[in-house]
Design a protein around this motif. Structure first.
Motif, mmCIF file in Angstrom:
data_model
loop_
_atom_site.group_PDB
_atom_site.id
_atom_site.type_symbol
_atom_site.label_atom_id
_atom_site.label_comp_id
_atom_site.label_asym_id
_atom_site.label_seq_id
_atom_site.Cartn_x
_atom_site.Cartn_y
_atom_site.Cartn_z
ATOM 1 N N ALA A 245 89.976 27.673 31.331
ATOM 2 C CA ALA A 245 89.558 26.758 32.395
ATOM 3 C C ALA A 245 90.523 25.577 32.501
ATOM 4 O O ALA A 245 90.903 25.184 33.606
ATOM 5 N N ASP A 246 90.949 25.034 31.356
ATOM 6 C CA ASP A 246 91.918 23.929 31.367
ATOM 7 C C ASP A 246 93.242 24.366 31.988
ATOM 8 O O ASP A 246 93.822 23.643 32.798
ATOM 9 N N LEU A 247 93.709 25.566 31.609
ATOM 10 C CA LEU A 247 94.974 26.075 32.163
ATOM 11 C C LEU A 247 94.894 26.237 33.682
ATOM 12 O O LEU A 247 95.863 25.988 34.393
ATOM 13 N N LEU A 248 93.735 26.682 34.156
ATOM 14 C CA LEU A 248 93.571 26.968 35.583
ATOM 15 C C LEU A 248 93.109 25.746 36.375
ATOM 16 O O LEU A 248 93.032 25.800 37.600
ATOM 17 N N ALA B 12 87.453 30.470 26.784
ATOM 18 C CA ALA B 12 86.999 30.129 28.142
ATOM 19 C C ALA B 12 87.370 28.683 28.470
ATOM 20 O O ALA B 12 87.854 28.396 29.570
ATOM 21 N N TYR B 13 87.160 27.771 27.518
ATOM 22 C CA TYR B 13 87.521 26.374 27.753
ATOM 23 C C TYR B 13 89.027 26.213 27.913
ATOM 24 O O TYR B 13 89.499 25.485 28.789
ATOM 25 N N GLN C 134 93.895 42.556 27.035
ATOM 26 C CA GLN C 134 92.620 41.875 26.787
ATOM 27 C C GLN C 134 92.313 40.892 27.913
ATOM 28 O O GLN C 134 91.169 40.783 28.346
ATOM 29 N N LEU C 135 93.322 40.195 28.412
ATOM 30 C CA LEU C 135 93.126 39.294 29.541
ATOM 31 C C LEU C 135 92.597 40.075 30.740
ATOM 32 O O LEU C 135 91.705 39.624 31.445
ATOM 33 N N ARG C 136 93.129 41.262 30.945
ATOM 34 C CA ARG C 136 92.664 42.127 32.041
ATOM 35 C C ARG C 136 91.189 42.486 31.850
ATOM 36 O O ARG C 136 90.430 42.546 32.816
ATOM 37 N N LYS D 155 99.012 31.818 25.821
ATOM 38 C CA LYS D 155 98.297 30.578 25.540
ATOM 39 C C LYS D 155 96.914 30.846 24.934
ATOM 40 O O LYS D 155 96.422 30.070 24.114
ATOM 41 N N LEU D 156 96.282 31.942 25.349
ATOM 42 C CA LEU D 156 94.957 32.302 24.825
ATOM 43 C C LEU D 156 95.054 33.082 23.514
ATOM 44 O O LEU D 156 94.041 33.370 22.891
ATOM 45 N N ASN D 157 96.283 33.447 23.153
ATOM 46 C CA ASN D 157 96.532 34.239 21.948
ATOM 47 C C ASN D 157 95.834 35.610 22.023
ATOM 48 O O ASN D 157 95.194 36.051 21.064
ATOM 49 N N VAL D 158 95.925 36.235 23.202
ATOM 50 C CA VAL D 158 95.392 37.580 23.416
ATOM 51 C C VAL D 158 96.469 38.412 24.113
ATOM 52 O O VAL D 158 97.444 37.871 24.635
#
Length: 64
Positions: free
Chosen positions: A49-52, A45-46, A29-31, A22-25
């Motif tokens: 935050a929306d996903l979480l 980040a936005y 990189q997420l780690r 979803k973040l296209n990473v």
């Protein structure tokens, strides 16, 4: 600043592969965002935050 992303992802029940997609990473990189090795770009980040279901401010803990 201390990253709270790892804890928030664990509490969300979402899979890291799903979030990274979803973040296209990459998951790697997420780690990096989780460990604080890399700061997450504001646009991602936005989205994260929306996903979480949290505010962008919740992704990091301010140091005093």
């Amino acid at each position: 600043m201390k990253s709270k992303i790892e804890e928030l992802i664990k509490n969300s029940g979402l899979k890291k592969n799903f979030i990274a997609d979803k973040l296209n990473v990459s998951v790697h990189q997420l780690r990096n965002y989780e460990t604080g090795r890399s700061l997450i770009p504001i646009d991602k980040a936005y989205l994260l935050a929306d996903l979480l279901g949290v505010k962008v401010d919740d992704l990091y803990e301010r140091s005093k």
